[in-house]
Design a protein around this motif. Structure first.
Motif: not given
Length: 174
Positions: A123, A127, A144, A148
């Protein structure tokens, strides 16, 4: 506005702690039990979560590219709506087998934490870029940041499932 990456990392840590803390409270003799109301055992559900985590970890470490024509977090709402609507059943035809069969929560927790640390590391680099190693069948290419959130919501959904399985086991005749 993009989420603060440090805050997102903290959310992931909190999600990790909640998930593993709840698994720690489940008696070992209930981890592999299945009854007529549950297709999955608690451990199968947990192993499924880890398998998805490991796949996403690989995706996060693959090639990325700048996002075109959208905000890097624009799919988070759609992801949340899918996973957090517990009135809708999401179908996986059967438990997806993990590469590793865990006999206890301690060894599972070690692997889960290690995978989450790799995810947090990924991350830190770009990101806001889309991960091109894998295209999700419902959401397309995700950044990213979106991956998450995907992991957080996916884990929360399975926590709900694990709680439901444990409740069914509590009500199972002896």
């Amino acid at each position: 506005m993009l989420p603060n990456i440090a805050n997102l990392s903290t959310q992931l840590d909190n999600n990790t702690a909640l998930f593993l803390d709840i698994l720690d409270t489940i008696p070992a003799d209930k981890l592999m039990v299945r009854n007529q109301h549950t297709q999955w055992t608690i451990m199968e559900s947990a192993e499924h979560v880890l398998m998805i985590e490991q796949s996403v970890c690989e995706t996060l470490q693959g090639n990325t590219a700048p996002v075109q024509d959208r905000s890097p977090d624009s799919k988070v709402k759609q992801i949340a709506e899918l996973f957090m609507d517990f009135s809708k059943r999401l179908f996986v035809t059967k438990p997806i087998a993990s590469k590793t069969v865990y006999k206890d929560i301690a060894s599972y927790s070690t692997d889960f934490r290690a995978t989450r640390e790799l995810i947090k590391g990924a991350l830190e680099h770009h990101p806001d870029q889309e991960c091109k190693a894998f295209e999700h069948n419902l959401f397309g290419f995700l950044t990213k940041i979106e991956w998450i959130y995907y992991l957080i919501y996916h884990t929360e959904r399975h926590l709900h499932q694990i709680t439901r399985i444990e409740d069914n086991l509590e009500n199972m005749p002896a």
